[in-house]
Design an enzyme around this catalytic site. Sequence first.
Site, PDB file in Angstrom:
ATOM      1  N   GLY A 206       0.831  -1.207   0.000  1.00 60.54           N
ATOM      2  CA  GLY A 206       0.000   0.000   0.000  1.00 60.54           C
ATOM      3  C   GLY A 206       0.859   1.249   0.000  1.00 60.54           C
ATOM      4  O   GLY A 206       2.061   1.186  -0.266  1.00 60.54           O
ATOM      5  N   ASN A 207       0.256   2.386   0.273  1.00 60.51           N
ATOM      6  CA  ASN A 207       1.022   3.627   0.387  1.00 60.51           C
ATOM      7  C   ASN A 207       0.354   4.546   1.413  1.00 60.51           C
ATOM      8  O   ASN A 207      -0.685   4.213   1.962  1.00 60.51           O
ATOM      9  CB  ASN A 207       1.180   4.309  -0.979  1.00 60.51           C
ATOM     10  CG  ASN A 207      -0.164   4.659  -1.593  1.00 60.51           C
ATOM     11  OD1 ASN A 207      -0.899   5.478  -1.045  1.00 60.51           O
ATOM     12  ND2 ASN A 207      -0.492   4.036  -2.716  1.00 60.51           N
ATOM     13  N   HIS A 208       0.989   5.695   1.661  1.00 58.02           N
ATOM     14  CA  HIS A 208       0.529   6.553   2.763  1.00 58.02           C
ATOM     15  C   HIS A 208      -0.571   7.544   2.387  1.00 58.02           C
ATOM     16  O   HIS A 208      -0.899   8.416   3.177  1.00 58.02           O
ATOM     17  CB  HIS A 208       1.710   7.353   3.333  1.00 58.02           C
ATOM     18  CG  HIS A 208       2.722   6.489   4.000  1.00 58.02           C
ATOM     19  ND1 HIS A 208       2.442   5.776   5.135  1.00 58.02           N
ATOM     20  CD2 HIS A 208       4.012   6.212   3.686  1.00 58.02           C
ATOM     21  CE1 HIS A 208       3.517   5.098   5.496  1.00 58.02           C
ATOM     22  NE2 HIS A 208       4.478   5.340   4.635  1.00 58.02           N
ATOM     23  N   ALA A 274      -3.804   7.672  -5.212  1.00 60.92           N
ATOM     24  CA  ALA A 274      -2.414   7.227  -5.342  1.00 60.92           C
ATOM     25  C   ALA A 274      -2.473   5.734  -5.654  1.00 60.92           C
ATOM     26  O   ALA A 274      -2.443   4.887  -4.759  1.00 60.92           O
ATOM     27  CB  ALA A 274      -1.664   7.482  -4.043  1.00 60.92           C
TER      28      ALA A 274
END
Length: 398
Positions: A206-208, A274
């Site tokens: 995943g990402n932030h 994102a």
Amino acid sequence: MLKGKKILLGVTGSIAAYKSILLVRLLVKEGAEVKVIMTPAAKDFVTPLSLSTISKNPVLVDLFEENTWSNHVILGRWADLMLIAPLSCNTLAKMANGICDNLLLATYLSATCPVAAAPAMDEDMWKHPATESNLDKWRGIGHHIIPVERGELASGLEGEGRMAEPEHILKFIEEHFFLKKDLAGKKALVTAGPTHESIDPVRFIGNHASGKMGVTIAEELARRGASVQLIMGPSKIEMPGLGIKVQMVESAEQMYRASVAAFPTSDIAVMAAAVADYTPAHVSEEKIKKSENSLVLELVKTKDILQSLGEIKKNGQVVVGFALENRNEKAHAMGKLKKKNADMIVLNSLNDTGAGFGYDTNKITIFEKDGTELAYEKKPKQQVAKDIVDRIVKMLYV
Ligand code: CTP
């Protein structure tokens, strides 16, 4: 935004009445013509002289003044909006029950315009069942309540019941009564948040991304009249209201499918998510056990949603993408504009403090397909969303 608008401000007897001076100042500064009516009790908290000086109009208190009768019917019909701030518990109860024993109440009962109020009470009064039932009655008539705020109260206690700050009252009435619905009849599609690419039943890549910027843009589009579908990756932020249709997805593939399905009937697409660029080639059905010293995951490219929409875009559809960069920012943003056939790329630089993931502020530069380049100051994300939507509106209607 309030240029030429006529606002009738009712001030009632509450300690918060002192804030009505600032409120009148803000309304006048925005271009509104303001007339003030006070209840007799309000005069104990703020003087008619202060309010008439700031509003540049005589302040009315009594039904009869020096042998003249104040025409409450004409006053009620003069206004575009009647705003009562502060609204005391007593005046609320009288209004909810049609009692008419002062000029403000007589004018309220004669008003043909929309009515909004910013209540101000101590928490116990605010939460009393009698107040709640009066508020329900009031709302039932179709009037608007500007939410009370938390903080120190007149009693010295902390709690809920403070009158909304004048700046918040101004924002509320602008949004609810005077905002231009320049996107009425338009449909918008917005992606937001991160995506999660499953590795096995318990792990993912995943990402932030928080999804804040995308959600704020969706809200701004809805506020301006668009019917909005938000396709949202896994995020913990509060989901928007305003009639926005939210579709939750997990992976880049799911986001792609939902976006491609919604796009043909959309006038606007804002790709603020994102999206993961790579996803595991195989998702293990079993939890991967720790065995070797190293683990190699094979990743394959995801479909680029923005680029896919750019490819099928028809005349009249506006497609907006984002670029988050930390070097050669302009060249990368321009590259994405062209490669993905977008109409606009919103660049966030990772080198700007207070911009990008997780912050409540952002600093953007907009690149448009006709070569326009607009650099903005660092601003709260709501203001940034307004700037972006302003450019979308401009593009839609040229
Ligand atoms: N985007 C997308 N689908 C993807 C990847 C990105 O729709 N699979 C969109 C994003 O929502 C954003 C824009 O493309 O609007 C740019 O995303 P970004 O991650 O900055 O660019 P990439 O094209 O992925 O390139 P890179 O990561 O190499 O900078």
